[in-house]
Design an enzyme around this catalytic site. Structure first.
Site, mmCIF file in Angstrom:
data_model
loop_
_atom_site.group_PDB
_atom_site.id
_atom_site.type_symbol
_atom_site.label_atom_id
_atom_site.label_comp_id
_atom_site.label_asym_id
_atom_site.label_seq_id
_atom_site.Cartn_x
_atom_site.Cartn_y
_atom_site.Cartn_z
ATOM 1 N N SER A 138 0.852 -1.188 0.000
ATOM 2 C CA SER A 138 0.000 0.000 0.000
ATOM 3 C C SER A 138 0.885 1.233 0.000
ATOM 4 O O SER A 138 2.002 1.214 0.544
ATOM 5 C CB SER A 138 -0.900 0.019 1.239
ATOM 6 O OG SER A 138 -1.577 1.256 1.363
ATOM 7 N N TYR B 77 -2.498 -0.448 10.272
ATOM 8 C CA TYR B 77 -2.546 -0.827 8.857
ATOM 9 C C TYR B 77 -1.256 -0.419 8.148
ATOM 10 O O TYR B 77 -0.646 -1.226 7.426
ATOM 11 C CB TYR B 77 -3.748 -0.159 8.187
ATOM 12 C CG TYR B 77 -3.890 -0.483 6.717
ATOM 13 C CD1 TYR B 77 -4.554 -1.630 6.311
ATOM 14 C CD2 TYR B 77 -3.358 0.354 5.740
ATOM 15 C CE1 TYR B 77 -4.682 -1.945 4.960
ATOM 16 C CE2 TYR B 77 -3.476 0.053 4.397
ATOM 17 C CZ TYR B 77 -4.141 -1.097 4.007
ATOM 18 O OH TYR B 77 -4.254 -1.403 2.669
#
Length: 249
Positions: free
Chosen positions: A141, A155
């Site tokens: 990501s 995250y």
């Protein structure tokens, strides 16, 4: 090199589902894994209806179950004769500010997005080392570029771990026939980020995943996708001082 058979984890929804759909349209045989086997069956029927010559297998898999990961990867490899590419994609987007009384939420994200990704890498590399060939893809990501605050701290940390894992393997596999790719999406519209409403940077699922599939087929070492605006943004995010970065998050 044409990679004929691809395993995708987390293929029942979101980026995994759309990657599977686009790879099927390109004529790849697929091993689709997820916890929701019923959803995988629907996708298999859809893909075979559109592309009847393909081999599509489905496998119920909870990636946080280490033993099941190894079993499913080996079974899928056998079912396809040989898996040429494995995409470590399964993940969740839960999170809470650290120290606010919800450690179990952050732990679940870390266990699913990083520890389980490491287990998938172990199972994939076991197969690839045995034949000295294969393409291992990690879906990381853009959030992995820096530590991020509030609900995305866990995250971002997990995805940073995934990026580091991929780089370590890539360094080991330099000049060898096993390829390691790190694909880092920015904001691509899925259920995972459905609460992101007003950012001008978000792109719809189909074109966003199209850029991911192109980077995977090119077997890029590292790709921020879509390239515009995320490639230049990645350079900025790496260098931006924390006070400036905080204002943008």
């Amino acid at each position: 090199m044409r990679r004929n058979s691809i395993l995708i984890t987390g293929a029942s929804a979101g980026l995994g589902e759309e990657m599977a759909r686009q790879f099927a349209a390109k004529g790849y045989n697929l091993a689709l894994t997820a916890r929701r086997e019923d959803r995988l069956a629907v996708l298999r029927d859809e893909f075979l209806g559109r592309h009847p010559g393909l081999t599509i297998t489905i496998h119920k898999l909870d990636v946080t179950d280490d033993e099941q990961v190894f079993t499913v990867f080996r079974e899928a490899d056998k079912a396809h004769g040989q898996l040429d590419r494995i995409i470590v994609n399964a993940g969740i987007g839960k999170g809470a500010p650290v120290g606010t009384g919800r450690p179990e939420v952050n732990r679940e994200t870390l266990m699913t997005n990083f520890v389980a990704a490491f287990t998938q890498a172990e199972a994939a590399m076991e197969l690839f080392r045995a034949r000295n060939a294969g393409h291992l893809v990690f879906i990381a990501s853009a959030a992995a570029l820096r530590g991020l605050p509030k609900t995305i701290t866990a995250y971002a940390a997990a995805k940073a771990g995934v990026s580091s894992l991929a780089e370590g393997l890539r360094m080991e596999m330099l000049n060898k026939p096993i390829t390691i790719s790190t694909i880092s999406p920015g904001y691509i519209r899925t259920a995972l980020n459905e609460k992101v409403q007003n950012t001008p940077l978000i792109v719809d699922t189909v074109p966003g995943v199209r850029s991911m599939v192109a980077a995977i087929e090119a077997e890029k070492a590292v790709a921020y996708v879509p390239a515009w605006p995320w490639a230049p943004l990645a350079r900025f995010m790496k260098a931006a001082p924390l006070p400036i970065l905080r204002k943008l998050i």
